[in-house]
Every structure is written in C-alpha cells, then in structure tokens.
Design a protein around this motif. Structure first.
Motif, PDB file in Angstrom:
ATOM      1  N   SER A 204       7.578   1.120   5.660  1.00  0.00           N
ATOM      2  CA  SER A 204       7.515   0.082   4.633  1.00  0.00           C
ATOM      3  C   SER A 204       7.804   0.642   3.245  1.00  0.00           C
ATOM      4  CB  SER A 204       6.133  -0.586   4.631  1.00  0.00           C
ATOM      5  OG  SER A 204       5.898  -1.252   5.839  1.00  0.00           O
ATOM      6  N   GLN A 205       7.440   1.896   3.016  1.00  0.00           N
ATOM      7  CA  GLN A 205       7.701   2.545   1.737  1.00  0.00           C
ATOM      8  C   GLN A 205       8.809   3.584   1.828  1.00  0.00           C
ATOM      9  OE1 GLN A 205       3.485   3.708   1.077  1.00  0.00           O
ATOM     10  NE2 GLN A 205       3.565   2.456  -0.777  1.00  0.00           N
ATOM     11  N   LYS A 305     -14.667  -2.720  15.328  1.00  0.00           N
ATOM     12  CA  LYS A 305     -14.533  -2.456  13.896  1.00  0.00           C
ATOM     13  C   LYS A 305     -13.375  -3.257  13.305  1.00  0.00           C
ATOM     14  CE  LYS A 305     -11.157   1.242  13.499  1.00  0.00           C
ATOM     15  NZ  LYS A 305     -10.827   2.516  12.834  1.00  0.00           N
ATOM     16  N   THR A 306     -13.467  -3.450  11.996  1.00  0.00           N
ATOM     17  CA  THR A 306     -12.408  -4.049  11.190  1.00  0.00           C
ATOM     18  C   THR A 306     -12.128  -3.100  10.036  1.00  0.00           C
ATOM     19  OG1 THR A 306     -13.069  -6.310  11.755  1.00  0.00           O
ATOM     20  CG2 THR A 306     -11.745  -6.005   9.773  1.00  0.00           C
ATOM     21  N   GLU A 307     -10.845  -2.854   9.778  1.00  0.00           N
ATOM     22  CA  GLU A 307     -10.505  -1.854   8.772  1.00  0.00           C
ATOM     23  C   GLU A 307      -9.304  -2.303   7.947  1.00  0.00           C
ATOM     24  OE1 GLU A 307      -9.809   3.002   8.446  1.00  0.00           O
ATOM     25  OE2 GLU A 307      -9.835   2.002  10.408  1.00  0.00           O
ATOM     26  N   LEU A 308      -9.362  -2.001   6.651  1.00  0.00           N
ATOM     27  CA  LEU A 308      -8.258  -2.245   5.725  1.00  0.00           C
ATOM     28  C   LEU A 308      -7.898  -0.925   5.063  1.00  0.00           C
ATOM     29  CD1 LEU A 308      -6.333  -4.140   4.128  1.00  0.00           C
ATOM     30  CD2 LEU A 308      -8.177  -4.359   2.436  1.00  0.00           C
ATOM     31  N   GLN A 309      -6.641  -0.497   5.225  1.00  0.00           N
ATOM     32  CA  GLN A 309      -6.132   0.695   4.566  1.00  0.00           C
ATOM     33  C   GLN A 309      -5.005   0.281   3.633  1.00  0.00           C
ATOM     34  OE1 GLN A 309      -5.227   2.805   8.340  1.00  0.00           O
ATOM     35  NE2 GLN A 309      -6.497   4.461   7.550  1.00  0.00           N
ATOM     36  N   ALA A 310      -5.005   0.822   2.414  1.00  0.00           N
ATOM     37  CA  ALA A 310      -3.989   0.429   1.429  1.00  0.00           C
ATOM     38  C   ALA A 310      -3.499   1.656   0.673  1.00  0.00           C
ATOM     39  CB  ALA A 310      -4.571  -0.591   0.457  1.00  0.00           C
ATOM     40  N   ASN A 311      -2.200   1.624   0.306  1.00  0.00           N
ATOM     41  CA  ASN A 311      -1.571   2.669  -0.500  1.00  0.00           C
ATOM     42  C   ASN A 311      -0.863   2.019  -1.692  1.00  0.00           C
ATOM     43  OD1 ASN A 311      -0.933   3.538   2.657  1.00  0.00           O
ATOM     44  ND2 ASN A 311      -1.866   5.149   1.425  1.00  0.00           N
ATOM     45  N   PHE A 312      -0.967   2.646  -2.856  1.00  0.00           N
ATOM     46  CA  PHE A 312      -0.324   2.134  -4.069  1.00  0.00           C
ATOM     47  C   PHE A 312       0.445   3.266  -4.729  1.00  0.00           C
ATOM     48  CE2 PHE A 312      -0.489   1.840  -8.718  1.00  0.00           C
ATOM     49  CZ  PHE A 312       0.213   0.661  -8.918  1.00  0.00           C
ATOM     50  N   ASP A 313       1.644   2.945  -5.224  1.00  0.00           N
ATOM     51  CA  ASP A 313       2.470   3.896  -5.963  1.00  0.00           C
ATOM     52  C   ASP A 313       3.186   3.110  -7.058  1.00  0.00           C
ATOM     53  OD1 ASP A 313       4.237   5.792  -6.933  1.00  0.00           O
ATOM     54  OD2 ASP A 313       4.808   6.543  -4.964  1.00  0.00           O
ATOM     55  N   ASN A 314       2.900   3.420  -8.320  1.00  0.00           N
ATOM     56  CA  ASN A 314       3.522   2.651  -9.414  1.00  0.00           C
ATOM     57  C   ASN A 314       4.954   3.052  -9.687  1.00  0.00           C
ATOM     58  OD1 ASN A 314       3.087   5.130 -10.662  1.00  0.00           O
ATOM     59  ND2 ASN A 314       2.489   4.217 -12.628  1.00  0.00           N
ATOM     60  N   GLN A 315       5.421   4.131  -9.033  1.00  0.00           N
ATOM     61  CA  GLN A 315       6.819   4.542  -9.170  1.00  0.00           C
ATOM     62  C   GLN A 315       7.418   4.812  -7.786  1.00  0.00           C
ATOM     63  OE1 GLN A 315       7.251   7.864 -11.886  1.00  0.00           O
ATOM     64  NE2 GLN A 315       6.244   6.804 -13.576  1.00  0.00           N
ATOM     65  N   PRO A 316       7.517   3.780  -6.960  1.00  0.00           N
ATOM     66  CA  PRO A 316       8.109   3.975  -5.627  1.00  0.00           C
ATOM     67  C   PRO A 316       9.612   4.145  -5.739  1.00  0.00           C
ATOM     68  CG  PRO A 316       7.724   1.660  -6.002  1.00  0.00           C
ATOM     69  CD  PRO A 316       7.180   2.367  -7.219  1.00  0.00           C
ATOM     70  N   VAL A 317      10.221   4.592  -4.655  1.00  0.00           N
ATOM     71  CA  VAL A 317      11.679   4.677  -4.658  1.00  0.00           C
ATOM     72  C   VAL A 317      12.251   3.270  -4.706  1.00  0.00           C
ATOM     73  CG1 VAL A 317      11.716   6.865  -3.440  1.00  0.00           C
ATOM     74  CG2 VAL A 317      11.735   4.740  -2.138  1.00  0.00           C
ATOM     75  N   SER A 318      13.473   3.154  -5.145  1.00  0.00           N
ATOM     76  CA  SER A 318      14.099   1.844  -5.321  1.00  0.00           C
ATOM     77  C   SER A 318      14.108   1.054  -4.023  1.00  0.00           C
ATOM     78  CB  SER A 318      15.527   2.014  -5.828  1.00  0.00           C
ATOM     79  OG  SER A 318      16.286   2.794  -4.921  1.00  0.00           O
ATOM     80  N   SER A 319      13.954  -0.255  -4.147  1.00  0.00           N
ATOM     81  CA  SER A 319      14.008  -1.232  -3.045  1.00  0.00           C
ATOM     82  C   SER A 319      12.759  -1.210  -2.172  1.00  0.00           C
ATOM     83  CB  SER A 319      15.245  -1.032  -2.153  1.00  0.00           C
ATOM     84  OG  SER A 319      15.106   0.095  -1.311  1.00  0.00           O
ATOM     85  N   THR A 320      11.741  -0.453  -2.530  1.00  0.00           N
ATOM     86  CA  THR A 320      10.504  -0.461  -1.740  1.00  0.00           C
ATOM     87  C   THR A 320       9.359  -1.058  -2.564  1.00  0.00           C
ATOM     88  OG1 THR A 320       9.837   1.764  -2.434  1.00  0.00           O
ATOM     89  CG2 THR A 320      11.214   1.584  -0.474  1.00  0.00           C
ATOM     90  N   ILE A 321       8.278  -1.374  -1.882  1.00  0.00           N
ATOM     91  CA  ILE A 321       7.155  -2.044  -2.515  1.00  0.00           C
ATOM     92  C   ILE A 321       6.176  -1.038  -3.126  1.00  0.00           C
ATOM     93  CG2 ILE A 321       7.296  -4.066  -1.034  1.00  0.00           C
ATOM     94  CD1 ILE A 321       5.135  -2.883   0.722  1.00  0.00           C
ATOM     95  N   LYS A 322       5.444  -1.482  -4.145  1.00  0.00           N
ATOM     96  CA  LYS A 322       4.430  -0.629  -4.757  1.00  0.00           C
ATOM     97  C   LYS A 322       3.161  -0.570  -3.917  1.00  0.00           C
ATOM     98  CE  LYS A 322       5.799  -1.216  -9.611  1.00  0.00           C
ATOM     99  NZ  LYS A 322       5.323  -1.602 -10.973  1.00  0.00           N
TER     100      LYS A 322
END
Length: 336
Positions: A204-205, A305-322
């Motif tokens: 995705s990234q 169990k229920t789990e939420l994992q998240a990643n954030f990047d304010n400068q991702p490579v072009s065309s990908t999501i933050k």
C-alpha cells in the motif's frame, strides 16, 4: 510389616509432595501444586489432581510458600531472584542465593517467573489467525500473528511476526509483512535499555523492504498487578527500499515511544502503543506507528482479539498514501 509399609508410604508422600508450592487464598482455601508464573495479576498453577492448569487472581491470595526459585519483579522496579515464603501477615521473605532474606509486602509483587534450569523451558509464545470472505466482490483476507518470548533473570527477548494478505476482484492484491526482534535489559528503579531490529514490507505504501535497527532506554512510570505504563527514547537507522528503486534512501531518526497495558479486567486485556520518528537527516520528515489491541481470554488458554495497526509518513513516495492501517480480528492460543 505393616509399620514398614506405612513408613514407606509416608516417605513416598514426602518425596512426591515435599517440593510442592502452596498458595493460601483470602477465603482460607489452600491450593498445592506448582506455580508456573504470575503475570497480569493472574497466577498459573498446575496441580496433581487436575489435568488443566488453574488460573487464580493474585489479589485473592493471602500467603505464598514456593519451593522453587523465582524471579520477582516489584512495583518499584527492583528484581529479586530466590525462594518465596510468607513470614507474617502480608509480608513475604525472599531468600537469595547467598541466603540473604529480603522482606517485602505481598502487594509489591508485579510478576513471579519460575527460573527453569532448562533452556527450552524459558520460552513462551502465542499465535492467532483470522480469515474473512466476502461473496459479492470475491474479497478474501487472511492474517496471521505469532510471538515468541525468552525470559531470563535480567533479560527479555521477544520475536514477533505479522502477515496480512488481501485479494479482491479488479483490485491489486495487498500484502503486508512485519516482523521484529527486540531485547530488554532490566536495570534498577524501573529503568531498562533496549535494542530492536524491525522489518516492514507494505504494498500500500510501495515499501518493498524497510529495516530499522534501533537502540534506546526507557522507564516504567507505572507498573503493578493491573497495568503498566512506560516511556522510552533512542536512535533508529532507517534503511528503505521501495518498489521504484529511485526512491530508495537511508536516514537517521530519533524515536519517542510510549506503551499502556491494562490487563485482567474481567478477562480483557487492553494494549495501546505509539511511536514517533522525527528524522534527524531528512528535513521535516516525521513517521509514526500506532497499535491498539483488545484481547478476551477464553478457557484452555484460547482467546479472541481485535487489533488496529497504523503507519503514518508525512513524506511518502509519490503516488502513495500518508496513512495506512490494518484492522483485524482473530482467534488464537497461548503457550504457557
């Protein structure tokens, strides 16, 4: 002859049961067996008269007499190694290897871990999996999580693996693989030093490979039989390889982390963690990892169990999501 048989039987009982641990509850019940561990305010104990282990809430215990050697972690950060016996009232005497006896209060104990002589006996682990199928768009999702711990008197080594795969008609497959190996060395006053090697691959990234070795230190601000809360900081070296090789890069980052874990609240465990990575070599870049997990314990060491994992990047490579996140549910079993 009868006297000899009775004497033999008495000696047999002493040999068989002489090394058993004894737990006395506040309602005056006494349980005899082998205390395997106490963690998250729950004692795991095996007995000769039951095929399955007993789980006993530690706050219901009034006295302990343990024949084996244990690592005892206290709420003030002190770690002791010895044999545990109740002296009087709620006081516990811990006999160390040099025969020194240290008196502590029962409520000060955070964890009890049996010190096994065998190498393999010190391993503990868990694994779980989940599968989702949606007929309308032929969407399928499979996730798997595994963890393995090795615990010694002053070290805690942990390996963890997470795999997620999603397929759906007319949409590109999503694959996410994440693993880490980390070690903690416990110091005094709830301080510790740590090292970690983490890996992430996420379509995705457009991340083909991201390796992040790191070293740091931290402190448990709160640690007792109900919860723990820690903060830590250190340095990370970020090695990133993307699907488009032009975007490959390496950088140095500072990391700031915090964890909150509340356990044994009506068989529910809550875990929340957040780690921020302000870059020291890339101007203005900031990354963050988040994790939120709820686990409900079932009989026979099973759980859901229920789990939420998240990643954030304010400068991702072009065309990908933050932002990228994974929400999963699963059914698992824990090795104790």
């Amino acid at each position: 002859m009868k006297i000899i048989l009775n004497l033999f039987f008495a000696l047999f009982c002493i040999a068989t049961f002489g090394q058993k641990d004894t737990i006395t509850l506040k309602n005056k019940d006494v349980i005899v067996g082998e205390l395997k561990e106490m963690t998250s305010n729950v004692i795991t104990m095996s007995t000769p008269y039951s095929e399955k282990d007993f789980n006993i809430k530690f706050d219901k215990v009034s006295a302990l007499n343990l024949e084996h050697r244990y690592t005892i972690e206290l709420s003030k950060g002190l770690r002791l190694h010895g044999i545990v016996k109740t002296t009087s009232g709620n006081k516990i005497g811990v006999t160390l290897e040099d025969q020194t006896v240290i008196i502590i209060d029962l409520k000060e104990i955070v964890t009890l871990t049996k010190v096994d002589d065998g190498f393999w006996d010190r391993f503990k682990g868990s694994f779980d999996f989940g599968y989702t199928l949606t007929k309308s768009n032929n969407s399928q999702q499979l996730n798997f999580t595994g963890a393995l711990n090795y615990i010694s008197e002053r070290w805690n080594h942990r390996a963890q693996y997470n795999q997620l795969g999603t397929t759906q008609d007319d949409v590109e497959d999503i694959k996410r693989t994440e693993w880490s190996i980390d070690s903690k060395r416990y110091l005094t006053n709830n301080w510790f030093i740590s090292s970690k090697l983490a890996f992430l691959s996420n379509t995705s990234q457009e991340i083909e490979e991201r390796f992040t070795p790191s070293v740091g230190a931290g402190n448990y601000l709160a640690r007792n039989n109900k919860l723990l809360f820690l903060v830590g900081s250190g340095l990370t070296y970020n090695i990133e390889k993307y699907l488009n090789a032009v975007d490959n890069k390496e950088s140095t980052e500072l990391f700031l982390t915090t964890q909150f874990n509340m356990f044994n609240f009506k068989n529910i465990d809550l875990f929340v963690s957040a780690t921020g990575y302000p870059s020291l070599s890339e101007k203005g870049r900031f990354r963050a990892d988040y994790n939120f997990k709820i686990k409900y314990d079932l009989p026979y060491d099973f759980y859901i169990k229920t789990e939420l994992q998240a990643n954030f990047d304010n400068q991702p490579v072009s065309s990908t999501i933050k932002n990228d996140f994974v929400f999963s549910t699963g059914f698992g079993w824990e090795l104790k």
